[in-house]
Scaffold this motif. Structure first.
Motif, PDB file in Angstrom:
ATOM      1  N   ASP A  87       0.839  -1.346   0.226  1.00 56.52           N
ATOM      2  CA  ASP A  87      -0.100  -0.073   0.060  1.00 56.52           C
ATOM      3  C   ASP A  87       0.640   1.108   0.089  1.00 56.52           C
ATOM      4  N   VAL A  88       1.894   0.981   0.664  1.00 55.69           N
ATOM      5  CA  VAL A  88       2.910   2.239   0.429  1.00 55.69           C
ATOM      6  C   VAL A  88       4.584   2.193   0.383  1.00 55.69           C
ATOM      7  N   ALA A  89       5.435   2.478  -0.125  1.00 52.43           N
ATOM      8  CA  ALA A  89       5.935   2.140  -0.686  1.00 52.43           C
ATOM      9  C   ALA A  89       7.441   3.687  -0.149  1.00 52.43           C
ATOM     10  N   TYR A 122       9.404  16.562   2.761  1.00 54.44           N
ATOM     11  CA  TYR A 122       8.357  16.143   4.608  1.00 54.44           C
ATOM     12  C   TYR A 122       7.636  15.150   4.040  1.00 54.44           C
ATOM     13  N   HIS A 123       7.339  14.210   4.804  1.00 53.71           N
ATOM     14  CA  HIS A 123       6.197  13.310   4.883  1.00 53.71           C
ATOM     15  C   HIS A 123       5.913  13.390   6.661  1.00 53.71           C
ATOM     16  N   ASP A 124       4.570  13.248   6.192  1.00 54.42           N
ATOM     17  CA  ASP A 124       3.684  13.011   7.701  1.00 54.42           C
ATOM     18  C   ASP A 124       2.221  12.774   7.403  1.00 54.42           C
ATOM     19  N   LEU A 125       2.291  11.260   7.309  1.00 54.11           N
ATOM     20  CA  LEU A 125       0.910  10.505   6.147  1.00 54.11           C
ATOM     21  C   LEU A 125       0.448   9.101   7.523  1.00 54.11           C
ATOM     22  N   THR A 126      -0.751   9.290   7.798  1.00 50.42           N
ATOM     23  CA  THR A 126      -1.791   7.917   8.143  1.00 50.42           C
ATOM     24  C   THR A 126      -2.063   7.962   7.637  1.00 50.42           C
ATOM     25  N   VAL A 127      -2.136   6.054   6.880  1.00 51.92           N
ATOM     26  CA  VAL A 127      -2.922   5.716   6.722  1.00 51.92           C
ATOM     27  C   VAL A 127      -3.282   4.386   7.332  1.00 51.92           C
TER      28      VAL A 127
END
Length: 265
Positions: A87-89, A122-127
């Motif tokens: 789902d995420v790489a 910059y990444h700040d991700l909620t999955v």
């Protein structure tokens, strides 16, 4: 094939539970329980709500699976990919073995550890049940010049665990890096001793982060790994897993920092 894989996982879980009933539960320093072989993928049914699946795919790529079934591939590249579409790489740019020119179009979130436009990524991700954030670091580019913000340490927060992947780290960490990282429970560590950092400097990183569980990656055969382990044993106990897939939970973290080697290269 799907039913067979699920069956294999359930058998492995049953075996793992049988090996970790009351006696193992009384040994808080034991390593996380093993539940599957390298070729068996985790399924949602195999993970409790406090467990995270972690499989060493190879080189710098791990497949992380959360309790809700979110799959994440670290340092996803054209040459080293998990056998399922994540789902995420996450990717880094020091070498082409750490990023992909053509990631699978089925990947919902592709996170580059560098900013093609310049400056830090910059990444700040909620999955679903995982938060993914990054801490920017520098790399050496051609001619040994410093390329600022060319790498990211990605941090995955799920099931009350903080898992950090150092990427292609080229320098020790400053107090500001450590502040941004925060508490790290599982540290995925490049141990090649040259392409990233000299072993002496990597030991400083391990001691400064002070994660309970540290897992080597980015090594090129047994000689490279053994060179790192010879130095590491001066500071930490070392254990070996006979499988590349483990489960990790907050309850099963070692009380004192240790290194767990998963099979692979």
């Amino acid at each position: 094939m799907l039913s067979f894989a699920r069956g294999a996982v359930l058998i492995a879980v049953f075996v793992g539970l049988s090996l970790t009933t009351p006696v193992a539960a009384a040994e808080p320093e034991s390593c996380p329980g093993l539940i599957a072989s390298r070729d068996t993928l985790f399924s949602r049914a195999a993970l409790r709500q406090d467990e995270v699946g972690l499989t060493f795919v190879g080189h710098a790529t791990f497949l992380i699976e959360t309790p809700q079934g979110v799959r994440i591939a670290t340092d996803y590249s054209d040459g080293t990919r998990p056998p399922v579409t994540p789902d995420v790489a996450t990717m880094n740019k020091a070498h082409s073995t750490h990023f992909s020119y053509s990631p699978d179009p089925g990947i919902k979130h592709v996170l580059k550890g560098w900013n093609p436009a310049g400056g830090p990524a910059y990444h700040d991700l909620t999955v679903q049940d995982v938060r993914i954030r990054n801490v920017s670091t520098n790399i050496r580019s051609y001619g040994a010049a410093t390329e600022y913000d060319g790498n990211s340490i990605f941090v995955f927060e799920t099931a009350q665990l903080c898992i950090a992947h150092l990427g292609h780290l080229h320098h020790t960490l400053s107090p500001e890096h450590l502040r941004k990282l925060g508490r790290i429970d599982v540290l995925l560590v490049p141990v090649d001793g040259g392409y990233t950092m000299e072993t002496f400097d990597m030991m400083e990183v391990l001691r400064s982060v002070n994660a309970p569980l540290m897992i080597p990656m980015h090594f090129f055969g047994s000689s490279t790994l053994n060179r790192f382990l010879a130095s590491a044993r001066e500071h930490f106990p070392v254990e070996f897993s006979n499988t590349a897939a483990i489960t990790v939970s907050r309850a099963t973290l070692p009380k004192n920092s240790k290194i767990l080697v998963l099979p692979g290269y």
